[in-house]
Design a protein around this motif. Sequence first.
Motif, PDB file in Angstrom:
ATOM      1  N   GLN A 148       0.836  -1.205   0.000  1.00  0.00           N
ATOM      2  CA  GLN A 148       0.000   0.000   0.000  1.00  0.00           C
ATOM      3  C   GLN A 148       0.868   1.252   0.000  1.00  0.00           C
ATOM      4  OE1 GLN A 148      -3.405  -0.374  -0.032  1.00  0.00           O
ATOM      5  NE2 GLN A 148      -3.614   1.830  -0.381  1.00  0.00           N
ATOM      6  N   LEU A 149       1.909   1.257   0.811  1.00  0.00           N
ATOM      7  CA  LEU A 149       2.791   2.418   0.929  1.00  0.00           C
ATOM      8  C   LEU A 149       3.498   2.716  -0.385  1.00  0.00           C
ATOM      9  CD1 LEU A 149       4.133   4.521   2.821  1.00  0.00           C
ATOM     10  CD2 LEU A 149       5.909   2.805   3.283  1.00  0.00           C
ATOM     11  N   PHE A 150       3.924   1.674  -1.086  1.00  0.00           N
ATOM     12  CA  PHE A 150       4.658   1.862  -2.340  1.00  0.00           C
ATOM     13  C   PHE A 150       3.719   1.982  -3.540  1.00  0.00           C
ATOM     14  CE2 PHE A 150       8.178   0.693   0.251  1.00  0.00           C
ATOM     15  CZ  PHE A 150       9.322   1.144  -0.395  1.00  0.00           C
ATOM     16  N   GLY A 151       2.426   1.829  -3.319  1.00  0.00           N
ATOM     17  CA  GLY A 151       1.475   1.935  -4.416  1.00  0.00           C
ATOM     18  C   GLY A 151       1.708   0.901  -5.502  1.00  0.00           C
ATOM     19  N   LEU A 152       1.987  -0.328  -5.092  1.00  0.00           N
ATOM     20  CA  LEU A 152       2.259  -1.386  -6.071  1.00  0.00           C
ATOM     21  C   LEU A 152       1.024  -1.694  -6.906  1.00  0.00           C
ATOM     22  CD1 LEU A 152       4.338  -4.025  -4.052  1.00  0.00           C
ATOM     23  CD2 LEU A 152       5.190  -2.212  -5.555  1.00  0.00           C
ATOM     24  N   ALA A 153       1.264  -2.118  -8.135  1.00  0.00           N
ATOM     25  CA  ALA A 153       0.176  -2.600  -8.978  1.00  0.00           C
ATOM     26  C   ALA A 153      -0.464  -3.809  -8.288  1.00  0.00           C
ATOM     27  CB  ALA A 153       0.704  -2.999 -10.356  1.00  0.00           C
ATOM     28  N   PRO A 154      -1.758  -4.041  -8.492  1.00  0.00           N
ATOM     29  CA  PRO A 154      -2.441  -5.135  -7.785  1.00  0.00           C
ATOM     30  C   PRO A 154      -1.737  -6.479  -7.867  1.00  0.00           C
ATOM     31  CG  PRO A 154      -4.049  -3.754  -8.882  1.00  0.00           C
ATOM     32  CD  PRO A 154      -2.701  -3.241  -9.304  1.00  0.00           C
ATOM     33  N   VAL A 155      -1.258  -6.857  -9.045  1.00  0.00           N
ATOM     34  CA  VAL A 155      -0.611  -8.173  -9.161  1.00  0.00           C
ATOM     35  C   VAL A 155       0.654  -8.248  -8.321  1.00  0.00           C
ATOM     36  CG1 VAL A 155      -1.547  -8.763 -11.422  1.00  0.00           C
ATOM     37  CG2 VAL A 155       0.582  -7.472 -11.284  1.00  0.00           C
ATOM     38  N   HIS A 156       1.389  -7.146  -8.227  1.00  0.00           N
ATOM     39  CA  HIS A 156       2.620  -7.146  -7.437  1.00  0.00           C
ATOM     40  C   HIS A 156       2.321  -7.077  -5.937  1.00  0.00           C
ATOM     41  CE1 HIS A 156       4.646  -7.040 -11.153  1.00  0.00           C
ATOM     42  NE2 HIS A 156       4.538  -5.731 -11.386  1.00  0.00           N
ATOM     43  N   ALA A 157       1.251  -6.359  -5.576  1.00  0.00           N
ATOM     44  CA  ALA A 157       0.841  -6.316  -4.174  1.00  0.00           C
ATOM     45  C   ALA A 157       0.437  -7.713  -3.708  1.00  0.00           C
ATOM     46  CB  ALA A 157      -0.315  -5.337  -4.000  1.00  0.00           C
ATOM     47  N   VAL A 158      -0.348  -8.401  -4.524  1.00  0.00           N
ATOM     48  CA  VAL A 158      -0.740  -9.781  -4.201  1.00  0.00           C
ATOM     49  C   VAL A 158       0.494 -10.675  -4.117  1.00  0.00           C
ATOM     50  CG1 VAL A 158      -1.946 -11.821  -5.066  1.00  0.00           C
ATOM     51  CG2 VAL A 158      -3.052  -9.569  -5.171  1.00  0.00           C
ATOM     52  N   GLY A 159       1.414 -10.491  -5.042  1.00  0.00           N
ATOM     53  CA  GLY A 159       2.628 -11.302  -5.053  1.00  0.00           C
ATOM     54  C   GLY A 159       3.475 -11.115  -3.820  1.00  0.00           C
ATOM     55  N   LEU A 160       3.545  -9.886  -3.310  1.00  0.00           N
ATOM     56  CA  LEU A 160       4.332  -9.621  -2.114  1.00  0.00           C
ATOM     57  C   LEU A 160       3.695 -10.286  -0.888  1.00  0.00           C
ATOM     58  CD1 LEU A 160       6.916  -8.109  -1.312  1.00  0.00           C
ATOM     59  CD2 LEU A 160       5.488  -6.170  -0.656  1.00  0.00           C
ATOM     60  N   VAL A 161       2.371 -10.237  -0.806  1.00  0.00           N
ATOM     61  CA  VAL A 161       1.672 -10.922   0.288  1.00  0.00           C
ATOM     62  C   VAL A 161       1.869 -12.433   0.170  1.00  0.00           C
ATOM     63  CG1 VAL A 161      -0.579 -11.405   1.333  1.00  0.00           C
ATOM     64  CG2 VAL A 161      -0.021  -9.080   0.564  1.00  0.00           C
ATOM     65  N   LEU A 162       1.880 -12.945  -1.043  1.00  0.00           N
ATOM     66  CA  LEU A 162       2.105 -14.372  -1.262  1.00  0.00           C
ATOM     67  C   LEU A 162       3.477 -14.790  -0.753  1.00  0.00           C
ATOM     68  CD1 LEU A 162       1.456 -17.146  -2.478  1.00  0.00           C
ATOM     69  CD2 LEU A 162       2.143 -16.247  -4.718  1.00  0.00           C
ATOM     70  N   VAL A 163       4.499 -13.984  -1.030  1.00  0.00           N
ATOM     71  CA  VAL A 163       5.844 -14.271  -0.518  1.00  0.00           C
ATOM     72  C   VAL A 163       5.837 -14.312   1.007  1.00  0.00           C
ATOM     73  CG1 VAL A 163       8.174 -13.335  -0.272  1.00  0.00           C
ATOM     74  CG2 VAL A 163       7.069 -13.345  -2.513  1.00  0.00           C
ATOM     75  N   ALA A 164       5.150 -13.337   1.606  1.00  0.00           N
ATOM     76  CA  ALA A 164       5.099 -13.259   3.073  1.00  0.00           C
ATOM     77  C   ALA A 164       4.393 -14.467   3.675  1.00  0.00           C
ATOM     78  CB  ALA A 164       4.391 -11.978   3.490  1.00  0.00           C
ATOM     79  N   ALA A 165       3.364 -14.964   2.993  1.00  0.00           N
ATOM     80  CA  ALA A 165       2.580 -16.090   3.515  1.00  0.00           C
ATOM     81  C   ALA A 165       3.255 -17.431   3.278  1.00  0.00           C
ATOM     82  CB  ALA A 165       1.198 -16.090   2.867  1.00  0.00           C
ATOM     83  N   ALA A 166       4.225 -17.488   2.385  1.00  0.00           N
ATOM     84  CA  ALA A 166       4.932 -18.738   2.116  1.00  0.00           C
ATOM     85  C   ALA A 166       5.673 -19.198   3.371  1.00  0.00           C
ATOM     86  CB  ALA A 166       5.916 -18.553   0.961  1.00  0.00           C
ATOM     87  N   PRO A 167       5.900 -20.490   3.513  1.00  0.00           N
ATOM     88  CA  PRO A 167       6.615 -20.981   4.701  1.00  0.00           C
ATOM     89  C   PRO A 167       8.071 -20.550   4.709  1.00  0.00           C
ATOM     90  CG  PRO A 167       6.273 -22.754   3.126  1.00  0.00           C
ATOM     91  CD  PRO A 167       5.492 -21.587   2.616  1.00  0.00           C
ATOM     92  N   ALA A 168       8.728 -20.728   5.839  1.00  0.00           N
ATOM     93  CA  ALA A 168      10.147 -20.421   5.942  1.00  0.00           C
ATOM     94  C   ALA A 168      10.939 -21.322   4.997  1.00  0.00           C
ATOM     95  CB  ALA A 168      10.620 -20.626   7.378  1.00  0.00           C
ATOM     96  N   GLY A 169      11.996 -20.764   4.429  1.00  0.00           N
ATOM     97  CA  GLY A 169      12.818 -21.523   3.491  1.00  0.00           C
ATOM     98  C   GLY A 169      13.800 -22.443   4.203  1.00  0.00           C
ATOM     99  N   VAL A 170      14.155 -23.525   3.563  1.00  0.00           N
ATOM    100  CA  VAL A 170      15.068 -24.503   4.156  1.00  0.00           C
ATOM    101  C   VAL A 170      16.441 -23.893   4.414  1.00  0.00           C
ATOM    102  CG1 VAL A 170      16.237 -26.706   3.778  1.00  0.00           C
ATOM    103  CG2 VAL A 170      13.843 -26.447   3.134  1.00  0.00           C
ATOM    104  N   THR A 171      16.891 -22.982   3.531  1.00  0.00           N
ATOM    105  CA  THR A 171      18.215 -22.384   3.726  1.00  0.00           C
ATOM    106  C   THR A 171      18.299 -21.570   5.009  1.00  0.00           C
ATOM    107  OG1 THR A 171      17.590 -20.506   2.326  1.00  0.00           O
ATOM    108  CG2 THR A 171      18.809 -22.306   1.271  1.00  0.00           C
ATOM    109  N   SER A 172      17.157 -21.189   5.579  1.00  0.00           N
ATOM    110  CA  SER A 172      17.183 -20.417   6.822  1.00  0.00           C
ATOM    111  C   SER A 172      17.860 -21.198   7.938  1.00  0.00           C
ATOM    112  CB  SER A 172      15.761 -20.026   7.243  1.00  0.00           C
ATOM    113  OG  SER A 172      14.987 -21.166   7.563  1.00  0.00           O
ATOM    114  N   ASN A 173      17.773 -22.520   7.901  1.00  0.00           N
ATOM    115  CA  ASN A 173      18.398 -23.341   8.930  1.00  0.00           C
ATOM    116  C   ASN A 173      19.924 -23.257   8.856  1.00  0.00           C
ATOM    117  OD1 ASN A 173      15.776 -24.480   9.744  1.00  0.00           O
ATOM    118  ND2 ASN A 173      15.874 -25.568   7.809  1.00  0.00           N
TER     119      ASN A 173
END
Length: 286
Positions: free
Chosen positions: A56-81
């Motif tokens: 919202q702050l960056f005024g992203l296009a809808p598809v990119h805003a959805v994509g950013l939320v999708l990244v956030a909702a994805a599980p933690a990555g294996v490399t994090s370990n």
Amino acid sequence: MAAVLIPLGLVILMLAVGLETRLDAFRALARAPRAVAVGLILEVAGLPLVAAAVAQLFGLAPVHAVGLVLVAAAPAGVTSNFVTLMAGGDVACSVVLTVATSAIAPLVVPLALAAAFAVFADESVRVVLPFGPTFGAVALTTVAPLALAAIFAHRRPDAADRLRPFARRVSMVVFLAIVAAAIVAQGWALLPAIRDVGPAALAFDLAGLALFVAVARGARIDRVRLSALVMTGGLRNVAVALTVAVALLARPEVGAAATVYVVVMNAVALTWVAIVRRLPEIKDAR
């Protein structure tokens, strides 16, 4: 090629992590699970809200805003370990969070995605993320190799001590190769993604990091487990996000945020490692 080499590389990383992980660490975590509870709440609820606010702050296009939320909702990555190990963090905490967020991803990702489409694109979208492939991949690349190596280290400590220096060198090379392969796999899609979503992706990662630090300190979580929370919070399972965008939604433009986040998350994570490794208590522990 990357589809084969990256999972194989993850197995090698987790074997190295397992050699460094004491089984007692998991028992200690069970006795004091506050860090896991805080991390799980922040990953499931906090990160998607941060992503939505940044979009919202960056005024992203809808598809990119959805994509950013999708990244956030994805599980933690294996490399994090592995990166948690590099940062001198609590690997047991990182592993538990990775497994837990992967187990609930089939519930969390569709809910977050539906909300993002409704808010940013005024669309009603329903997606089903299959549990088997999502959790099975984590079980094979994380749980199994780490458990085998940790049990080996527990039963054969002398042999594990001899293997650790070699495993550390090999795993660092493998980690860098995984990062490079993940970036190269994005191909030419990376350049427009950086232009369209790059600043917002970086802001999201840094804002998420700040959130984890602030809440962890408020909850009096020690620095070792704080590093685990920061790494699992920042390093997302981008493969899940891309699978949802490309294979399940058939809308690859939604995956642009995930494409650029591959670069952002690793740059921020390695910067964190460089900073915390200079701290006296981390140096003493190495």
